[in-house]
Scaffold this active site. Structure first.
Site, short mmCIF file in Angstrom:
data_model
loop_
_atom_site.label_atom_id
_atom_site.label_comp_id
_atom_site.label_asym_id
_atom_site.label_seq_id
_atom_site.Cartn_x
_atom_site.Cartn_y
_atom_site.Cartn_z
N TYR A 147 0.89 -1.15 0.07
CA TYR A 147 0.14 0.07 0.11
C TYR A 147 0.87 1.10 -0.16
CZ TYR A 147 -3.19 3.31 1.61
OH TYR A 147 -4.13 4.55 1.82
N LYS A 151 1.05 4.18 -2.98
CA LYS A 151 0.79 5.52 -2.70
C LYS A 151 2.12 6.33 -3.02
CE LYS A 151 -3.63 5.19 -1.70
NZ LYS A 151 -4.57 5.70 -2.77
#
Length: 238
Positions: A147, A151
């Site tokens: 994740y 990002k």
């Protein structure tokens, strides 16, 4: 689609919790809205539903590009807002580490790449391209490696797309929330302090003000969205 109103927006991820809120707010303000997601959004003027059979980036991009072209023709839009995404946990020792990283890349990086491609073709000069990053990804994320990686890649895209010769003739910004106040998050974390979660309406309002020129944002910059004791503030972090 012949645009009926003076202002128009493409919302990538228009069926998610945040995306649906964004679509409704822009419609309330009489904007023409195109939603792109895996399912149609009936609140939007037009929806592009990506078939589940299209799993890779190249095929998804080709499909979305064709559908947008058929809707817009030679028309331009005032904003392209990519609010697609989703949280995935896992460190390198997790059994689903590779799977969760792959999902994060598809949810955040691939959608941002397609949104940028759309903006390069259909964004009006001086329009807004907004991508969804995450504040924790400014630093290491050992418990959610995939994740954080995805990002951080989105953050890099914001800076790159704002530079000369990027193909984007408009403003490019990144929004960096921490935890959004969604029904799904409340169900998953019922004991959490909801006063530190950001209401979806706050993010939607920020994106609308930037798109409509009612608030300033600087191209190439990332903006944190932090809520404390039910009060939300936005600050430039880069």
């Amino acid at each position: 689609m012949a645009l009926k109103t003076a202002s128009s927006v493409i919302v990538y991820g228009g069926c998610g919790a945040l995306g649906s809120t964004v679509v409704r707010l822009f419609k309330q303000n009489m904007w023409e809205v195109i939603s792109i997601d895996l399912s149609p959004n009936t609140d939007a003027d037009s929806s592009i539903a990506i078939p589940s059979t299209l799993q890779n980036l190249t095929d998804q991009s080709a499909y979305v590009s064709r559908e947008v072209a058929s809707l817009l023709g030679d028309s331009k839009v005032d904003a392209v807002l990519c609010v697609a995404g989703g949280w995935q946990g896992g460190n390198a020792a997790s059994d689903d580490f590779i799977k969760s990283a792959d999902i994060s890349i598809k949810q955040s990086v691939n959608t941002s790449l397609i949104a940028a491609r759309i903006a390069a073709r259909y964004l009006r000069q001086g329009g807004l391209l907004s991508l969804a990053g995450a504040l924790p990804a400014l630093h290491g994320t050992p418990g959610m490696v995939g994740y954080g990686l995805a990002k951080a890649a989105v953050h890099h895209m914001v800076g790159s797309l704002a530079m000369p010769d990027s193909g984007i003739d408009g403003r490019v910004v990144g929004i960096l929330p921490v935890v959004l106040d969604t029904a799904e998050n409340r169900s998953a974390m019922p004991a959490a302090d909801f006063s530190s979660w950001t209401p979806l309406s706050e993010v939607a309002e920020l994106l609308f003000k930037w798109s409509a020129g009612q608030a300033d944002c600087q191209t190439g910059k990332l903006y944190s969205i932090i809520t404390e004791k039910s009060a939300t503030k936005t600050e430039q972090v880069s």
